[in-house]
Enzyme design. Structure first.
Site, PDB file in Angstrom:
ATOM      1  CE1 TYR A  90     -13.788 -19.985 -13.978  1.00 25.39           C
ATOM      2  CE2 TYR A  90     -11.661 -20.382 -15.023  1.00 25.39           C
ATOM      3  CZ  TYR A  90     -12.542 -19.520 -14.395  1.00 25.39           C
ATOM      4  OH  TYR A  90     -12.181 -18.221 -14.175  1.00 25.39           O
ATOM      5  CB  CYS A 121     -14.836 -16.607  -7.695  1.00 22.98           C
ATOM      6  SG  CYS A 121     -14.839 -14.831  -7.505  1.00 22.98           S
ATOM      7  CG  HIS A 122      -9.255 -15.040  -5.467  1.00 23.55           C
ATOM      8  ND1 HIS A 122     -10.264 -14.909  -4.519  1.00 23.55           N
ATOM      9  CD2 HIS A 122      -8.154 -15.438  -4.789  1.00 23.55           C
ATOM     10  CE1 HIS A 122      -9.757 -15.197  -3.325  1.00 23.55           C
ATOM     11  NE2 HIS A 122      -8.492 -15.527  -3.457  1.00 23.55           N
ATOM     12  CD  GLU A 149      -5.949 -16.343  -1.444  1.00 17.96           C
ATOM     13  OE1 GLU A 149      -6.962 -15.781  -1.032  1.00 17.96           O
ATOM     14  OE2 GLU A 149      -5.997 -17.317  -2.221  1.00 17.96           O
TER      15      GLU A 149
END
Length: 164
Positions: A90, A121-122, A149
């Site tokens: 973040y 956003c993950h 991923e």
DNA sequence: ATACCGGCTAGCC
DNA sequence: GGGCTAGCCGGTA
């Protein structure tokens, strides 16, 4: 507000609902939701006229116009540039958007993401490597998506630059 | 202006 | 590492 189309699209993370207009994708949600639940959400967004489209593919572009706040839009755009298989914190995203120290504000921006999955956003995690929250399915789903991923998630944590 | 809120961090046990 | 606290920031009521 123009008429929107929506469909249940197959993605790398399984079925997801997508809604879009000529301006781009404006809403998304995981496929576990019923069609009715997704349509209800579209209603809330002022897309009451949305109609089901089974064959069309959602457009590539994303419509951020409904996101309140220039900073939040900027953050979501920066987030959309995070490559698959990578993560950012973040704080890193905050710095990239010109406001180092605004990590918390970045978190709220993520929570406003109209198209989770499409805007990844993950892939944004805490500075200490913990995954952090995920409003579109909880941290458990966040972890599933990251693992899928190719991100190394160990004991609910991800490797971050300095630490490990 | 002012108070409150949230997907966070840093510092200290 | 965990748990807690106080700061932090952009946005909203």
């Amino acid at each position: 507000m123009p008429v929107a189309s929506y469909s249940l699209a197959q993605t790398a993370h399984g079925p997801w609902w997508y809604a879009w207009t000529d301006d781009g994708v404006c809403a998304a949600a995981q496929g576990e939701l019923s069609e009715g639940e997704f349509v209800d959400r579209l209603d809330v967004l002022g897309l009451a006229e949305a109609r089901r489209s089974d064959d069309a593919h959602p457009p590539e572009s994303v419509d951020f116009s409904a996101v309140r706040g220039a900073f939040r839009r900027k953050v979501l755009e920066a987030c959309s540039r995070i490559p698959e298989g990578e993560v950012r914190t973040y704080g890193q995203l905050a710095a990239e958007c010109g406001s180092p120290g605004a990590a918390r504000a970045v978190g709220t921006a993520m929570a406003q993401n109209p198209v989770p999955g499409r805007v990844p956003c993950h892939r944004v995690v805490r500075g200490d490597g913990h995954l952090g929250q995920y409003s579109a399915g909880g941290s458990v789903r966040k972890q599933e998506m990251l693992i899928r991923e190719g991100v190394a998630v160990d004991d609910g944590r991800v490797p971050i630059g300095s630490a490990e």
